[in-house]
Each structure stands twice: as C-alpha cells, then as structure tokens.
Design a protein around this motif. Structure first.
Motif, PDB file in Angstrom:
ATOM      1  N   ASP A 174       0.823  -1.215   0.000  1.00 50.33           N
ATOM      2  CA  ASP A 174       0.000   0.000   0.000  1.00 50.33           C
ATOM      3  C   ASP A 174       0.856   1.263   0.000  1.00 50.33           C
ATOM      4  O   ASP A 174       0.336   2.363   0.158  1.00 50.33           O
ATOM      5  CB  ASP A 174      -0.958   0.009   1.202  1.00 50.33           C
ATOM      6  N   GLY A 175       2.162   1.090  -0.141  1.00 52.21           N
ATOM      7  CA  GLY A 175       3.036   2.248  -0.286  1.00 52.21           C
ATOM      8  C   GLY A 175       3.748   2.681   0.986  1.00 52.21           C
ATOM      9  O   GLY A 175       4.663   3.505   0.919  1.00 52.21           O
ATOM     10  N   VAL A 176       3.359   2.163   2.154  1.00 50.79           N
ATOM     11  CA  VAL A 176       4.024   2.629   3.378  1.00 50.79           C
ATOM     12  C   VAL A 176       5.475   2.148   3.409  1.00 50.79           C
ATOM     13  O   VAL A 176       5.811   1.095   2.875  1.00 50.79           O
ATOM     14  CB  VAL A 176       3.297   2.214   4.690  1.00 50.79           C
ATOM     15  N   LEU A 177       6.323   2.952   4.032  1.00 50.18           N
ATOM     16  CA  LEU A 177       7.753   2.647   4.123  1.00 50.18           C
ATOM     17  C   LEU A 177       8.083   2.170   5.526  1.00 50.18           C
ATOM     18  O   LEU A 177       7.641   2.761   6.512  1.00 50.18           O
ATOM     19  CB  LEU A 177       8.578   3.906   3.816  1.00 50.18           C
ATOM     20  N   ILE A 178       8.845   1.098   5.591  1.00 49.67           N
ATOM     21  CA  ILE A 178       9.338   0.625   6.884  1.00 49.67           C
ATOM     22  C   ILE A 178      10.807   0.238   6.723  1.00 49.67           C
ATOM     23  O   ILE A 178      11.314   0.190   5.605  1.00 49.67           O
ATOM     24  CB  ILE A 178       8.539  -0.590   7.416  1.00 49.67           C
ATOM     25  N   GLU A 179      11.460  -0.066   7.829  1.00 49.98           N
ATOM     26  CA  GLU A 179      12.870  -0.423   7.717  1.00 49.98           C
ATOM     27  C   GLU A 179      13.227  -1.542   8.669  1.00 49.98           C
ATOM     28  O   GLU A 179      12.568  -1.765   9.690  1.00 49.98           O
ATOM     29  CB  GLU A 179      13.725   0.800   8.015  1.00 49.98           C
ATOM     30  N   SER A 180      14.299  -2.242   8.300  1.00 50.06           N
ATOM     31  CA  SER A 180      14.871  -3.260   9.186  1.00 50.06           C
ATOM     32  C   SER A 180      16.386  -3.117   9.102  1.00 50.06           C
ATOM     33  O   SER A 180      16.896  -2.535   8.142  1.00 50.06           O
ATOM     34  CB  SER A 180      14.419  -4.658   8.761  1.00 50.06           C
ATOM     35  N   VAL A 181      17.085  -3.604  10.116  1.00 52.51           N
ATOM     36  CA  VAL A 181      18.548  -3.501  10.126  1.00 52.51           C
ATOM     37  C   VAL A 181      19.133  -4.864  10.482  1.00 52.51           C
ATOM     38  O   VAL A 181      18.691  -5.494  11.446  1.00 52.51           O
ATOM     39  CB  VAL A 181      19.046  -2.450  11.152  1.00 52.51           C
ATOM     40  N   LEU A 182      20.104  -5.288   9.685  1.00 50.26           N
ATOM     41  CA  LEU A 182      20.820  -6.533   9.960  1.00 50.26           C
ATOM     42  C   LEU A 182      22.191  -6.160  10.506  1.00 50.26           C
ATOM     43  O   LEU A 182      22.888  -5.333   9.913  1.00 50.26           O
ATOM     44  CB  LEU A 182      20.938  -7.317   8.652  1.00 50.26           C
ATOM     45  N   MET A 183      22.542  -6.720  11.660  1.00 52.08           N
ATOM     46  CA  MET A 183      23.838  -6.412  12.285  1.00 52.08           C
ATOM     47  C   MET A 183      24.582  -7.708  12.533  1.00 52.08           C
ATOM     48  O   MET A 183      24.144  -8.537  13.337  1.00 52.08           O
ATOM     49  CB  MET A 183      23.626  -5.664  13.600  1.00 52.08           C
ATOM     50  N   LEU A 217      18.722  -9.212  13.823  1.00 56.55           N
ATOM     51  CA  LEU A 217      17.841  -8.473  12.943  1.00 56.55           C
ATOM     52  C   LEU A 217      16.939  -7.582  13.760  1.00 56.55           C
ATOM     53  O   LEU A 217      16.242  -8.055  14.667  1.00 56.55           O
ATOM     54  CB  LEU A 217      16.999  -9.433  12.098  1.00 56.55           C
ATOM     55  N   CYS A 218      16.962  -6.296  13.460  1.00 56.98           N
ATOM     56  CA  CYS A 218      16.114  -5.316  14.140  1.00 56.98           C
ATOM     57  C   CYS A 218      14.927  -5.045  13.225  1.00 56.98           C
ATOM     58  O   CYS A 218      15.107  -4.623  12.086  1.00 56.98           O
ATOM     59  CB  CYS A 218      16.936  -4.043  14.381  1.00 56.98           C
ATOM     60  N   VAL A 219      13.712  -5.348  13.706  1.00 51.75           N
ATOM     61  CA  VAL A 219      12.533  -5.271  12.837  1.00 51.75           C
ATOM     62  C   VAL A 219      11.552  -4.185  13.278  1.00 51.75           C
ATOM     63  O   VAL A 219      11.497  -3.797  14.445  1.00 51.75           O
ATOM     64  CB  VAL A 219      11.776  -6.622  12.774  1.00 51.75           C
ATOM     65  N   SER A 220      10.771  -3.739  12.306  1.00 55.38           N
ATOM     66  CA  SER A 220       9.666  -2.812  12.576  1.00 55.38           C
ATOM     67  C   SER A 220       8.392  -3.597  12.824  1.00 55.38           C
ATOM     68  O   SER A 220       8.168  -4.641  12.213  1.00 55.38           O
ATOM     69  CB  SER A 220       9.458  -1.881  11.374  1.00 55.38           C
ATOM     70  N   SER A 221       7.553  -3.070  13.716  1.00 48.86           N
ATOM     71  CA  SER A 221       6.277  -3.717  14.008  1.00 48.86           C
ATOM     72  C   SER A 221       5.089  -2.859  13.556  1.00 48.86           C
ATOM     73  O   SER A 221       3.962  -3.340  13.502  1.00 48.86           O
ATOM     74  CB  SER A 221       6.154  -3.990  15.510  1.00 48.86           C
ATOM     75  N   GLN A 222       5.349  -1.591  13.277  1.00 50.22           N
ATOM     76  CA  GLN A 222       4.307  -0.691  12.779  1.00 50.22           C
ATOM     77  C   GLN A 222       4.937   0.228  11.730  1.00 50.22           C
ATOM     78  O   GLN A 222       6.155   0.459  11.761  1.00 50.22           O
ATOM     79  CB  GLN A 222       3.765   0.200  13.910  1.00 50.22           C
ATOM     80  N   ALA A 223       4.120   0.761  10.831  1.00 54.44           N
ATOM     81  CA  ALA A 223       4.559   1.844   9.968  1.00 54.44           C
ATOM     82  C   ALA A 223       4.278   3.120  10.747  1.00 54.44           C
ATOM     83  O   ALA A 223       3.132   3.423  11.053  1.00 54.44           O
ATOM     84  CB  ALA A 223       3.805   1.822   8.645  1.00 54.44           C
ATOM     85  N   GLY A 224       5.364   3.814  11.120  1.00 57.89           N
ATOM     86  CA  GLY A 224       5.221   4.952  12.016  1.00 57.89           C
ATOM     87  C   GLY A 224       5.042   4.470  13.443  1.00 57.89           C
ATOM     88  O   GLY A 224       5.258   3.286  13.749  1.00 57.89           O
ATOM     89  N   CYS A 225       4.656   5.386  14.326  1.00 56.97           N
ATOM     90  CA  CYS A 225       4.479   5.039  15.735  1.00 56.97           C
ATOM     91  C   CYS A 225       3.621   6.113  16.385  1.00 56.97           C
ATOM     92  O   CYS A 225       3.740   7.291  16.059  1.00 56.97           O
ATOM     93  CB  CYS A 225       5.836   4.979  16.440  1.00 56.97           C
ATOM     94  N   GLY A 226       2.753   5.689  17.280  1.00 58.32           N
ATOM     95  CA  GLY A 226       1.857   6.645  17.928  1.00 58.32           C
ATOM     96  C   GLY A 226       2.330   7.130  19.287  1.00 58.32           C
ATOM     97  O   GLY A 226       1.601   7.841  19.977  1.00 58.32           O
ATOM     98  N   MET A 227       3.552   6.741  19.687  1.00 51.71           N
ATOM     99  CA  MET A 227       3.984   7.008  21.061  1.00 51.71           C
ATOM    100  C   MET A 227       4.602   8.394  21.257  1.00 51.71           C
ATOM    101  O   MET A 227       4.739   8.861  22.382  1.00 51.71           O
ATOM    102  CB  MET A 227       4.937   5.915  21.546  1.00 51.71           C
ATOM    103  N   ALA A 228       5.006   9.031  20.148  1.00 49.09           N
ATOM    104  CA  ALA A 228       5.406  10.450  20.162  1.00 49.09           C
ATOM    105  C   ALA A 228       6.575  10.792  21.081  1.00 49.09           C
ATOM    106  O   ALA A 228       6.636  11.901  21.624  1.00 49.09           O
ATOM    107  CB  ALA A 228       4.193  11.333  20.494  1.00 49.09           C
ATOM    108  N   CYS A 229       7.524   9.883  21.263  1.00 49.83           N
ATOM    109  CA  CYS A 229       8.721  10.230  22.041  1.00 49.83           C
ATOM    110  C   CYS A 229       9.509  11.288  21.250  1.00 49.83           C
ATOM    111  O   CYS A 229       9.834  11.072  20.082  1.00 49.83           O
ATOM    112  CB  CYS A 229       9.580   8.987  22.285  1.00 49.83           C
TER     113      CYS A 229
END
Ligand code: SAH
Length: 371
Positions: free
Chosen positions: A108-117, A125-137
C-alpha cells in the motif's frame, strides 16, 4: 523535516486507503489455519507443510523451485499464500557491510525499515512492528510522524526471512550465516500491535515447517511501557526477553521523554517489568538513551540505581542518535562514563550499546523519515 514532509506528500495521494489490509500470507497463519487454507484451494492438507518447509526451512522465494508441489498447483498456492508483501526500496550498508539497513515499501506504499547487524558469533535483525508510531517520544525520528498502520504478522516475519535469506545466500560479508537474534526495536511500538507481534514471535520461534526456529530467548520485545500489555505478555508463558525504554528514573522528566508515562508512570512500569522477570526468570533490559544535559546527571544515575538495585535487570545505555532538526545531542563521553560507574558501583549490571549503523542512520526510523 519540512522538506521531507513535502516530498512524502506526493506519493501519499496515490496510496491505497488505510482500510486496505495487507494480503494474507502463509506466515500470518498457524499450522491449522494453513491446512484449512490449502484445503479451501482443493489441495491436500500436507501442501501446507510443504510450503512451510520451503518458506521457513529453505528460505525459498521462487515458487518454481518448489518441485515437490505439482507444477499446476504452484501458481494457485503461491498467489493465495505467498503473495509479495514488501519490496526493497534500497539497502544501505556500513561497517564494511556487516551492518545493512533495508528500506522497504509495503504493497500500500508505506515505508518501513529493518537492520541486519552481523557480529562475530551472532547476527541480529532489528525489525519494525508498525509503519510509524503513535507514542510520540520527542527524541525518536519515528515518533515525529505518528502512526500510519500496524504491520501484519507476515510483514514482520518477512523482514527476518529476507535477512536470513541474504545471509544463507552469502550476500552479507563473513560467509554464509543465519539470523540468531531478533529485536523489535525498529519502527513502532510492538505492544501496541499486540496480537500480530505475538503471532510473529511464535512464527519466528516455532521450528520449520511452522516457523523459523529461533530460540525464544534470542527474541527481544522492546516497549515504552504499556503496562496492561506487559502483564498480558507475562501470561503468555513465553521466554522472550523484555526491554523497557525507561530513559528517565523520575516521572517529571519521563512524562516529557516518553509521553505514555503520564498514563503508566515509572513505578507501575517497573512493577510490571519485575512481574515479567519473576514469571520468566529472565533479566529485563532497561533501555536508557543518554541525552546531554537532559537525563544524564549523576543524581539521576543514583536514582536509577536505587530503583533497579537487587532486581533481575540489566541496563542498556544508548548514546542518543541525534535526529535531524532535534535540539538534543548525545551525552559527553566523560559524563556517560560517570553515569555507568555510578550504576555499576551500586551493583546494577550496565552496558553501553555500540553505535553500529550510526552513519547510516541505523537507529530509529531515520532512513524512512529521510525519504
Ligand atoms: N517502541 C519501542 C521500540 C522502538 S525503538 C520502544 O520504545 O521500546 C528501540 C529503542 O530505541 C527504544 O528504547 C527507543 O527509545 C530508542 N530510541 C529511539 N530513538 C532514539 C534515538 N534517536 N537515539 C537513541 N535511542 C533511540
């Protein structure tokens, strides 16, 4: 920031409405649901395990190489159960390729990211669980843009499977390898997407053909401290590692750094954390971003030590990764050393997270934010 918002406003016009859910995928389903899905297509139930062995066991992504499935059935099964979910926008590497960040675009076009270390002896592997975040830190790049949507279970799992595939195919320097650890420290608040994240944890830790076969202890779920969800996790009987993003030992400051603190203050979050530690016997990791002149004072180290002393815990100090346009910076190294010394002197195990991936904005939503 203003500039990047203008850039992203254009594609947003063309993206599908949010109500469109990601396609159903094998990795969304438990073994029973898979057998039912396969039966609905008029195929024998054992095809579910065949697909599971290909996807999770052999990390196969070409349906034509699933040669134990009759050629005539491959396209139907693939269309129904192995739809494309994420496409690579780009990979960015550093540390001679041992760290690789991937920017993904969902259907649907949303962008997310993951990082392999990749480290000697382990690959995380560091993974995303949401596109964006509502916690506003306010110090976190992802927190600035708000929540777009939850990722599906399969969209979470696919980030790990893709990393495992790249390792297995010798695409990461260091020779063929495997994913050993998964941390839910990419974009999003995992416990705000509870059911899909829990199903993803199960897929990652069940052996093939059901899942990827990682050990539960090597999976870390990191949270801002959603107390009811921590309690619910405690009840699951899983052995995953819990990380709590504390960042301040006092409510006055934590209210500003982690805004959900106004709902579940420090004492309640830590109580829930100790219940988790008691139920699992596992150390809870306390995440603390070191922010210059904000939360790095010696008295805060002492207060933190007082809260954590004699508990089943471990402090992970993260030098702040400054986000573009933010007024905050990382702590002075001498100040950080003193903070560490005070915690250790009081018997609190403390490590400083390495700053892998800093030059590729390896932490915290920065690549997606810059697009
Ligand atoms: N929402 C979850 C997981 C996301 S981020 C959580 O908050 O725990 C993983 C960790 O990175 C969290 O501790 C988060 O506070 C921290 N973090 C976010 N932005 C950061 C930054 N700019 N520098 C250092 N750490 C950051």
């Amino acid at each position: 920031m203003g500039h990047s918002h203008q850039m992203s406003a254009i594609p947003l016009v063309f993206t599908a409405p949010r109500a469109v859910r990601p396609a159903r995928h094998l990795a969304d389903l438990d073994p029973g649901q898979r057998r039912a899905a396969v039966a609905e297509l008029g195929e024998p139930a054992f095809r579910a395990d065949q697909l599971g062995r290909h996807y999770f066991g052999r990390l196969e992504d070409d349906v034509e190489r699933m040669t134990d499935v009759p050629a005539a059935a491959r396209a139907t099964l693939a269309e129904a159960l192995l739809p494309p979910l994420l496409t690579v926008v780009r990979h960015v590497g550093c540390d001679d390729g041992a760290t690789r960040k991937t920017l993904w675009r969902a259907m649907d076009g949303v962008l997310i990211e993951s990082v392999l270390m990749r480290y000697p002896g382990r690959t995380t592997l560091c993974v995303s669980s949401q596109a964006g975040c509502g916690m506003a830190c306010p110090f976190c790049a992802t927190g600035q843009s708000g929540l777009t949507r939850n990722l599906s279970t399969a969209e979470i799992v696919e980030q790990v499977v893709a990393g495992a595939r790249a390792l297995a195919r010798d695409e990461i320097p260091g020779g063929p390898g495997r994913v050993s650890n998964v941390v839910f420290m990419g974009m999003g608040e995992p416990l705000a997407n509870y059911q899909r994240v829990l199903a993803a944890v199960r897929r990652l830790t069940e052996p093939p053909p059901s899942g990827l076969g990682l050990s539960q202890r090597s999976v870390t779920v990191s949270t801002v401290g959603l107390v009811p969800a921590i309690r619910r996790l405690t009840g699951e009987g899983l052995n995953v590692t819990l990380a709590v993003s504390l960042h301040a030992p006092d409510d006055e400051l934590r209210d500003t750094l982690v805004p959900v603190n106004t709902r579940w203050p420090v004492a309640e979050v830590l109580d829930a954390a100790w219940e988790y530690a008691a139920a699992t016997g596992r150390r809870v990791s306390i995440e603390y971003a070191m922010i210059r002149d904000v939360n790095d004072q010696p008295w805060r180290a002492d207060l933190l030590a007082q809260l954590l002393r004699a508990r089943l815990t471990h402090v992970n100090l993260i030098p702040l990764n400054p986000t573009p346009g933010s007024r905050w910076d990382a702590s002075d190294p001498a100040v950080q050393r003193e903070f560490v010394r005070r915690l250790r002197d009081r018997g609190v195990p403390t490590t400083v997270r390495d700053t892998r991936g800093r030059e590729i904005a390896g932490a915290c939503g920065q690549l997606a934010a810059a697009d």
